[in-house]
Design a protein around this motif. Sequence first.
Motif, PDB file in Angstrom:
ATOM      1  N   PHE A 177       0.342  -1.169  -0.163  1.00  0.00           N
ATOM      2  CA  PHE A 177      -0.079   0.432   0.019  1.00  0.00           C
ATOM      3  C   PHE A 177       0.771   0.978  -0.230  1.00  0.00           C
ATOM      4  O   PHE A 177       0.326   2.833  -0.691  1.00  0.00           O
ATOM      5  N   ASP A 236     -20.661  -9.928   3.663  1.00  0.00           N
ATOM      6  CA  ASP A 236     -18.911 -10.608   4.143  1.00  0.00           C
ATOM      7  C   ASP A 236     -19.620 -10.311   5.953  1.00  0.00           C
ATOM      8  O   ASP A 236     -19.148  -9.298   5.976  1.00  0.00           O
ATOM      9  N   PHE A 258      -4.604  -4.869   7.273  1.00  0.00           N
ATOM     10  CA  PHE A 258      -4.571  -4.915   5.640  1.00  0.00           C
ATOM     11  C   PHE A 258      -2.590  -4.712   5.131  1.00  0.00           C
ATOM     12  O   PHE A 258      -1.846  -3.818   5.577  1.00  0.00           O
ATOM     13  N   SER A 312      -1.176  -6.094   1.942  1.00  0.00           N
ATOM     14  CA  SER A 312      -0.955  -5.364   0.583  1.00  0.00           C
ATOM     15  C   SER A 312      -2.121  -5.624  -0.044  1.00  0.00           C
ATOM     16  O   SER A 312      -3.776  -6.215   0.678  1.00  0.00           O
ATOM     17  N   PRO A 313      -2.222  -4.860  -0.787  1.00  0.00           N
ATOM     18  CA  PRO A 313      -3.416  -4.798  -1.648  1.00  0.00           C
ATOM     19  C   PRO A 313      -3.808  -5.988  -2.775  1.00  0.00           C
ATOM     20  O   PRO A 313      -3.473  -6.758  -2.843  1.00  0.00           O
ATOM     21  N   SER A 314      -5.315  -6.146  -2.621  1.00  0.00           N
ATOM     22  CA  SER A 314      -5.531  -7.131  -3.150  1.00  0.00           C
ATOM     23  C   SER A 314      -5.502  -7.010  -4.552  1.00  0.00           C
ATOM     24  O   SER A 314      -5.669  -6.083  -4.980  1.00  0.00           O
ATOM     25  N   ARG A 346     -13.112 -17.710   3.243  1.00  0.00           N
ATOM     26  CA  ARG A 346     -12.338 -16.327   3.147  1.00  0.00           C
ATOM     27  C   ARG A 346     -10.866 -15.547   3.657  1.00  0.00           C
ATOM     28  O   ARG A 346     -10.676 -16.402   4.387  1.00  0.00           O
ATOM     29  N   GLN A 398      -7.473  -4.399  -5.646  1.00  0.00           N
ATOM     30  CA  GLN A 398      -6.891  -2.409  -5.227  1.00  0.00           C
ATOM     31  C   GLN A 398      -5.726  -1.898  -5.956  1.00  0.00           C
ATOM     32  O   GLN A 398      -5.439  -0.892  -6.784  1.00  0.00           O
ATOM     33  N   GLN A 431     -23.412  -2.080   4.492  1.00  0.00           N
ATOM     34  CA  GLN A 431     -21.556  -2.136   4.635  1.00  0.00           C
ATOM     35  C   GLN A 431     -20.659  -1.109   3.776  1.00  0.00           C
ATOM     36  O   GLN A 431     -18.967  -1.131   4.733  1.00  0.00           O
ATOM     37  N   GLN A 467     -15.981 -10.033  -8.904  1.00  0.00           N
ATOM     38  CA  GLN A 467     -17.048 -10.998  -7.409  1.00  0.00           C
ATOM     39  C   GLN A 467     -16.450 -10.743  -6.365  1.00  0.00           C
ATOM     40  O   GLN A 467     -15.845  -9.929  -6.044  1.00  0.00           O
ATOM     41  N   THR A 468     -17.904 -11.255  -5.592  1.00  0.00           N
ATOM     42  CA  THR A 468     -17.499 -10.680  -4.286  1.00  0.00           C
ATOM     43  C   THR A 468     -16.607 -11.272  -3.747  1.00  0.00           C
ATOM     44  O   THR A 468     -16.004 -11.865  -4.014  1.00  0.00           O
ATOM     45  N   GLY A 469     -16.250 -10.426  -2.338  1.00  0.00           N
ATOM     46  CA  GLY A 469     -15.221 -10.716  -1.367  1.00  0.00           C
ATOM     47  C   GLY A 469     -13.745 -10.538  -2.376  1.00  0.00           C
ATOM     48  O   GLY A 469     -12.279 -10.957  -1.379  1.00  0.00           O
ATOM     49  N   THR A 470     -13.269  -9.602  -3.540  1.00  0.00           N
ATOM     50  CA  THR A 470     -12.260  -9.120  -4.174  1.00  0.00           C
ATOM     51  C   THR A 470     -11.627  -8.147  -3.018  1.00  0.00           C
ATOM     52  O   THR A 470     -10.457  -7.430  -4.002  1.00  0.00           O
ATOM     53  N   GLY A 471     -12.585  -6.695  -2.663  1.00  0.00           N
ATOM     54  CA  GLY A 471     -12.235  -5.964  -2.206  1.00  0.00           C
ATOM     55  C   GLY A 471     -12.156  -5.393  -2.621  1.00  0.00           C
ATOM     56  O   GLY A 471     -11.781  -3.777  -3.023  1.00  0.00           O
ATOM     57  N   LYS A 472     -13.671  -5.072  -3.861  1.00  0.00           N
ATOM     58  CA  LYS A 472     -13.969  -4.010  -4.492  1.00  0.00           C
ATOM     59  C   LYS A 472     -13.814  -2.091  -3.253  1.00  0.00           C
ATOM     60  O   LYS A 472     -13.992  -1.223  -4.392  1.00  0.00           O
ATOM     61  N   THR A 473     -14.407  -2.868  -2.662  1.00  0.00           N
ATOM     62  CA  THR A 473     -14.952  -1.594  -1.704  1.00  0.00           C
ATOM     63  C   THR A 473     -13.863  -0.439  -1.658  1.00  0.00           C
ATOM     64  O   THR A 473     -13.531   0.255  -1.659  1.00  0.00           O
TER      65      THR A 473
HETATM   66  P1  ADP Z   1     -16.368  -6.814  -2.167  1.00  0.00           P
HETATM   67  O1  ADP Z   1     -16.975  -5.293  -2.835  1.00  0.00           O
HETATM   68  O2  ADP Z   1     -15.149  -6.862  -3.826  1.00  0.00           O
HETATM   69  O3  ADP Z   1     -17.276  -8.431  -2.267  1.00  0.00           O
HETATM   70  P2  ADP Z   1     -15.184  -6.345  -0.092  1.00  0.00           P
HETATM   71  O4  ADP Z   1     -14.516  -5.031  -0.347  1.00  0.00           O
HETATM   72  O5  ADP Z   1     -16.698  -6.050   0.399  1.00  0.00           O
HETATM   73  O6  ADP Z   1     -15.485  -7.175  -1.155  1.00  0.00           O
HETATM   74  O7  ADP Z   1     -14.130  -6.740   0.380  1.00  0.00           O
HETATM   75  C1  ADP Z   1     -13.903  -8.233   1.053  1.00  0.00           C
HETATM   76  C2  ADP Z   1     -13.328  -8.589   2.607  1.00  0.00           C
HETATM   77  O8  ADP Z   1     -11.905  -8.216   2.609  1.00  0.00           O
HETATM   78  C3  ADP Z   1     -14.092  -7.380   3.797  1.00  0.00           C
HETATM   79  O9  ADP Z   1     -13.827  -7.949   4.816  1.00  0.00           O
HETATM   80  C4  ADP Z   1     -12.939  -6.600   3.724  1.00  0.00           C
HETATM   81  O10 ADP Z   1     -11.905  -6.079   4.643  1.00  0.00           O
HETATM   82  C5  ADP Z   1     -11.360  -7.373   3.035  1.00  0.00           C
HETATM   83  N1  ADP Z   1      -9.961  -6.737   2.322  1.00  0.00           N
HETATM   84  C6  ADP Z   1     -10.130  -5.803   1.327  1.00  0.00           C
HETATM   85  N2  ADP Z   1      -9.003  -5.217   0.717  1.00  0.00           N
HETATM   86  C7  ADP Z   1      -8.305  -5.645   1.246  1.00  0.00           C
HETATM   87  C8  ADP Z   1      -6.606  -6.288   1.760  1.00  0.00           C
HETATM   88  N3  ADP Z   1      -5.773  -5.526   0.876  1.00  0.00           N
HETATM   89  N4  ADP Z   1      -6.101  -7.375   2.644  1.00  0.00           N
HETATM   90  C9  ADP Z   1      -6.809  -8.128   3.653  1.00  0.00           C
HETATM   91  N5  ADP Z   1      -8.123  -8.091   3.377  1.00  0.00           N
HETATM   92  C10 ADP Z   1      -9.074  -7.238   3.076  1.00  0.00           C
END
Ligand code: ADP
Length: 426
Positions: free
Chosen positions: A3, A305, A21, A23-25, A333, A28, A85, A46-52
């Motif tokens: 990061f 999540d 966190f 490192s970035p997913s 996860r 990201q 969320q 997909q969900t769970g990839t860290g889009k937010t």
């Molecule tokens: P999405 O919108 O893709 O479904 P989220 O943004 O909700 O995913 O993130 C999914 C989970 O991963 C959350 O619990 C978030 O806190 C965690 N997360 C996001 N980025 C990272 C990162 N770089 N390292 C570890 N965990 C992360």
Amino acid sequence: MNFNEMNLIKPILRAVEEQGFTSPSPIQEQSIPLLLEGRDMLGCAQTGTGKTAAFALPILQQLSKSKSKNIRALIVTPTRELAIQIQENIEKYSKYTSVRSGVIFGGVGQKPQVDMLRKGVDILVATPGRLNDLVSQGVIKLNKIEIFVLDEADRMLDMGFIADIKRILKQLPAKRQTLLFSATMPKEIEKLSSGMLKNPAKVKVAPVTCTADKVSQCVYYVDKKNKVCLLTSLLKKEDIKNVIVFTNTKHGADKVVKLLAKEGITALAIHGGKGQTARQTALKSFKEGTVNVLIATDIAARGIDIAELSHVVNYDLPDVPETYIHRIGRTGRAGLTGSAINFCNFDDLQNLRDIERHIGKRIEELESKWPMVILEKTEKPVREPRAKQGKKDEAMTKTEHVFVQKEREKKLRERDRNRKFGKKRK
Ligand code: ADP
Ligand code: MG
């Protein structure tokens, strides 16, 4: 990649670090530099990839540069739960900045939301219906939006929000940064995106089967009527810390809650037919661990999540293989192991085949006390008597089981054949 190497400002880095966190997913890592440059983006993930965080961090950085009384970033997402969320996450990431965020959604009184908006926010997270309501009431003005994010666009279309989205787009200034995220890219999304994005960077992250690989998967062939018996026994016997049980209908979800209650198991349902308060309470209790069984439909659960979810049960198999991946991707996860337990009745066999093809492997079959019998209609439900639990199983003999298996294979072959030649025969 780290990061620290992404040109993010200190207050944001500090908050990210606090989230643990390291490192970035992948999404990201790919999006953040592009978004910091002000590019439009089409993100397929997909969900769970860290889009937010992928969109929230660049937005925070952009908005930190100057102050304003207007709403400058708008994030539209299909469900209330997702909206909440996302805003919770933004709150965490913005902790050390002066950027304020708020969330609005339907199903609750608008007064507190209007009050919040009057005080002013920089970032607004919203569901489409309530947003348009408040826009038409003149409470919200979208003419100062600098960054617009459309989250879970495919789900948005599935839920019939297309007209709402078009209405929102009309209110936005032409000069803006626009981001569109979608798990799948059907034709409609491509069309929508070409109308709203300018020379977008296209970011795609690893195919979803990666998530599915970390989840152990099995299937029980079980008749419809006996699904609840099977679920009860699994919940009592298996080492299930917490589980989301997916049903295909709202009615089905409520029914499972009731039937489990009769067996002394507390479960809560979360689906589109529930009031907002009930949905939030269910989710909160589940997240906090006061209730360990959540019965959910896809729409309500999408994107939610839950850290450390040990099991997912597909009480009904989904019709669409991608949905299967979404569902089971909730467990396993962050490097933890997870289990997906599937219930398959006769009508679901084709769906199971499609899913197996999609994930590229066979799902391991387990024997149950209540196997699927071909002549489902004549068969009576078997309840597991609570008092007799210690007693010997009345499981099918191996021969019977093999027989059922063979019949099943035969039916499937027939079905496949009919599919192939169906047209000619007609
Ligand atoms: P999405 O919108 O893709 O479904 P989220 O943004 O909700 O995913 O993130 C999914 C989970 O991963 C959350 O619990 C978030 O806190 C965690 N997360 C996001 N980025 C990272 C990162 N770089 N390292 C570890 N965990 C992360
Ligand atoms: Mg999300």
